[in-house]
Write an enzyme that holds these catalytic residues in place. Sequence first.
Site, PDB file in Angstrom:
ATOM      1  N   SER A 289       0.827  -1.204   0.000  1.00 25.92           N
ATOM      2  CA  SER A 289       0.000   0.000   0.000  1.00 25.92           C
ATOM      3  C   SER A 289       0.863   1.257   0.000  1.00 25.92           C
ATOM      4  O   SER A 289       2.085   1.203   0.181  1.00 25.92           O
ATOM      5  CB  SER A 289      -0.910   0.014   1.235  1.00 25.92           C
ATOM      6  OG  SER A 289      -0.147   0.253   2.407  1.00 25.92           O
ATOM      7  N   LYS A 290       0.203   2.382  -0.181  1.00 25.72           N
ATOM      8  CA  LYS A 290       0.877   3.687  -0.164  1.00 25.72           C
ATOM      9  C   LYS A 290       1.595   3.907   1.163  1.00 25.72           C
ATOM     10  O   LYS A 290       2.699   4.454   1.206  1.00 25.72           O
ATOM     11  CB  LYS A 290      -0.167   4.777  -0.398  1.00 25.72           C
ATOM     12  CG  LYS A 290       0.320   6.188  -0.223  1.00 25.72           C
ATOM     13  CD  LYS A 290      -0.826   7.175  -0.424  1.00 25.72           C
ATOM     14  CE  LYS A 290      -0.427   8.589  -0.066  1.00 25.72           C
ATOM     15  NZ  LYS A 290      -1.541   9.546  -0.251  1.00 25.72           N
ATOM     16  N   ARG A 291       0.982   3.474   2.249  1.00 25.72           N
ATOM     17  CA  ARG A 291       1.583   3.690   3.576  1.00 25.72           C
ATOM     18  C   ARG A 291       2.908   2.946   3.745  1.00 25.72           C
ATOM     19  O   ARG A 291       3.735   3.320   4.570  1.00 25.72           O
ATOM     20  CB  ARG A 291       0.604   3.251   4.666  1.00 25.72           C
ATOM     21  CG  ARG A 291      -0.624   4.147   4.792  1.00 25.72           C
ATOM     22  CD  ARG A 291      -1.503   3.726   5.942  1.00 25.72           C
ATOM     23  NE  ARG A 291      -2.069   2.398   5.732  1.00 25.72           N
ATOM     24  CZ  ARG A 291      -3.191   2.165   5.043  1.00 25.72           C
ATOM     25  NH1 ARG A 291      -3.839   3.173   4.495  1.00 25.72           N
ATOM     26  NH2 ARG A 291      -3.641   0.943   4.903  1.00 25.72           N
ATOM     27  N   ASP A 292       3.116   1.893   2.964  1.00 28.99           N
ATOM     28  CA  ASP A 292       4.343   1.114   3.092  1.00 28.99           C
ATOM     29  C   ASP A 292       5.567   1.889   2.626  1.00 28.99           C
ATOM     30  O   ASP A 292       6.690   1.533   2.973  1.00 28.99           O
ATOM     31  CB  ASP A 292       4.221  -0.192   2.297  1.00 28.99           C
ATOM     32  CG  ASP A 292       3.183  -1.130   2.895  1.00 28.99           C
ATOM     33  OD1 ASP A 292       3.122  -1.211   4.138  1.00 28.99           O
ATOM     34  OD2 ASP A 292       2.430  -1.768   2.138  1.00 28.99           O
ATOM     35  N   ALA A 293       5.360   2.939   1.826  1.00 27.46           N
ATOM     36  CA  ALA A 293       6.489   3.747   1.356  1.00 27.46           C
ATOM     37  C   ALA A 293       7.251   4.334   2.528  1.00 27.46           C
ATOM     38  O   ALA A 293       8.477   4.257   2.600  1.00 27.46           O
ATOM     39  CB  ALA A 293       5.989   4.855   0.431  1.00 27.46           C
TER      40      ALA A 293
END
Length: 510
Positions: free
Chosen positions: A260-264
Site C-alpha cells: 500500500s501507499k503507507r508502506d512507502a
Amino acid sequence: MSQQVRLRFAPSPTGALHIGGVRTALYNYLFAKKMGGKFILRIEDTDRKRFVAEAEDYINEALAWLGLTPDEGVVEGGEYGPYRQSDRKALYAKYAQQLLDSGYAYYAFDTAEELDAIRQEEPNFKYDAESRMKLRNSLTLGQEEVDQLVASGDYVVRILLPAEEEIVFEDMIRGVVRYNSRDMDDKVLYKGTEQMPTYHLANIVDDYLMKISHVVRGEEWLPSTPLHVMLYRYLGWEESRPAFAHLPLILKPKGNGKLSKRDAAKFEMPVFPLDFEQEGQEKIKGFREWGFAPAPVLNFLALLGWHPEGDREMFSLEELVEAFDLEKVSKSGARFDFEKARWFSQQYLMATENKVLAQELQPLVAEQGQEFSLNYLEAVAAMLKERVHFLTEMLTVGKYFFGAPNYEDTLANEAKNLKKKVLKKWTAERAELFGQLPELLAASDAAAIKTAVTAFMEANSLGFGDLLPFLRFALSGTMQGPDVFEMAALFGPEENKNRIQAFMAFCDAQ
C-alpha cells in the site's frame, strides 16, 4: 482472418499510479508486443468524486518515462477514440437503455440514506433477487410512478441477475473459475443524477467498441468478472468477449498483505513510479526520483509474479517482450523485495558503458552548479559504478570527485575510525615523509604513480599500511573508496598537491 490482439491499460485518475498498476501496464504491453498486437491506454474517469485533475498527466508521464508507449490513447489518438471515458459519456446511456428494454436491467429509486438504514439492520444486505422485490424500483412500483421518477433523473439502473446460476469462465492464469449468482448483487450500471455509467458498464462497452481481445488486470477485479461475463451475454456480445487474465497481488516486503501507499514511509522505499504531490498532502517519492533508471524498474516488476524459463534475471525491454509468457504468471502473490530492486539497479549500472553513464551524470552535476568534462565523468563512473546502486549516489558516495574533501566532516562522522587509523599514527617523521608525496603523484597514469609510491615506501622501509591510509584520506576524506592510485591519476598533480597540503594542515591542527 483472426482477430488482432488488442490490450488496454485502463487506470482511474484518482491519484498517483501505484507500482502495482505499472506492473499491470507492463504485462499488457509485453503480451501485446509479443503477439504483434496493440497496447492501448484508456483513462477510466467515471469516478468523479475521487477524480484528481493532475493524475492523468502523471499516468502519461510515468508510462513515457518507462518506455511503455501506447499505440493508442488520449495523447496518441487512434480510430477507436475518444480514450477518456468522460469524453465518451453519450455512448453509455444507449447501452443502459438496451439492457432496460431487453429486461436485463431495471430502474431503482432507493436513496442512499434508505439503503444505509437497511445495512445498519442487515450487515450482510445485498440488493439481489431476494431483496429487490421489497425495495423501491421499477419491478415493484407502478408504471406511472416509475415514469415520474425517471423523468426527475433521480434513479440508478441496476443489472437484473438470475436468482441462482453458475457463471463459469476461463482465466489464462487461474484456469476455470466458477461463481454463483446467488452470491452476487444487482450492481448499479448507470447513475441518472450524473448521467454517467459506473465502472462496470463503461468497462464492458469500451472493451467491446475498442475490440479488446484480452483483459489483463489485477486480482482485485476477479470478483467483478462474473458480472462482466453476464453483461457480455445480456448485450449480445458473448462471441466477442475477451480472454481474461487476473494478475496476483504485489505483497508487502514481509509478505503480510497487499502493498500500500503507507508502506512507502514504513519501509523507506518507493511504491510509485514518479514523485507525486497533491495539494494538502505529503509529497510521495517515486522510483525515478529515488535514483532508478527505467530499465531496472521494468526488469524488477516483470519478475514480480512471472517466472521465465531458466535462472536468467537480467532482461532488456525487448528481451522481456521476447521471453514473456502470460500463462507462466503465478497465481500467488509476489513479495515486494526492495533490496532486489536495488540489486537490479546496480546490475544495470555495472552493465552500462561508462561513456553512457558519463552523459547521464553530466546534467546531474550541472544541477549542482558544476561542470566537468565527459572524459573526467567517464573515469568517475568507472570507479564508482560497482560501489553504488543508483547513478545519483555517485554525487554523494563520490562527492570528493566533485570538490575537495572536508576533513572536519569526516572527523565528526567517522571519528573513531579516523583517530585509530590516521590521527593516532600522525607524527612529525611521518609528516616529513608525507610532504614528499606530491612529486610522486605527478605521473599521468595509475600504474606509474603506483610504481613511484611503492619505490618510495621501499626506500623508506614503509609498508602499505604506513602510508596509503593517509594518502587515501588526504585525497578523498574517507577511509573507503576506489583505488587510490586511480584517484590520484584522475585528480592530477596540482589537485593532489592541494589536497595533501590541506590534509597535513588538518592533521597538524588536531
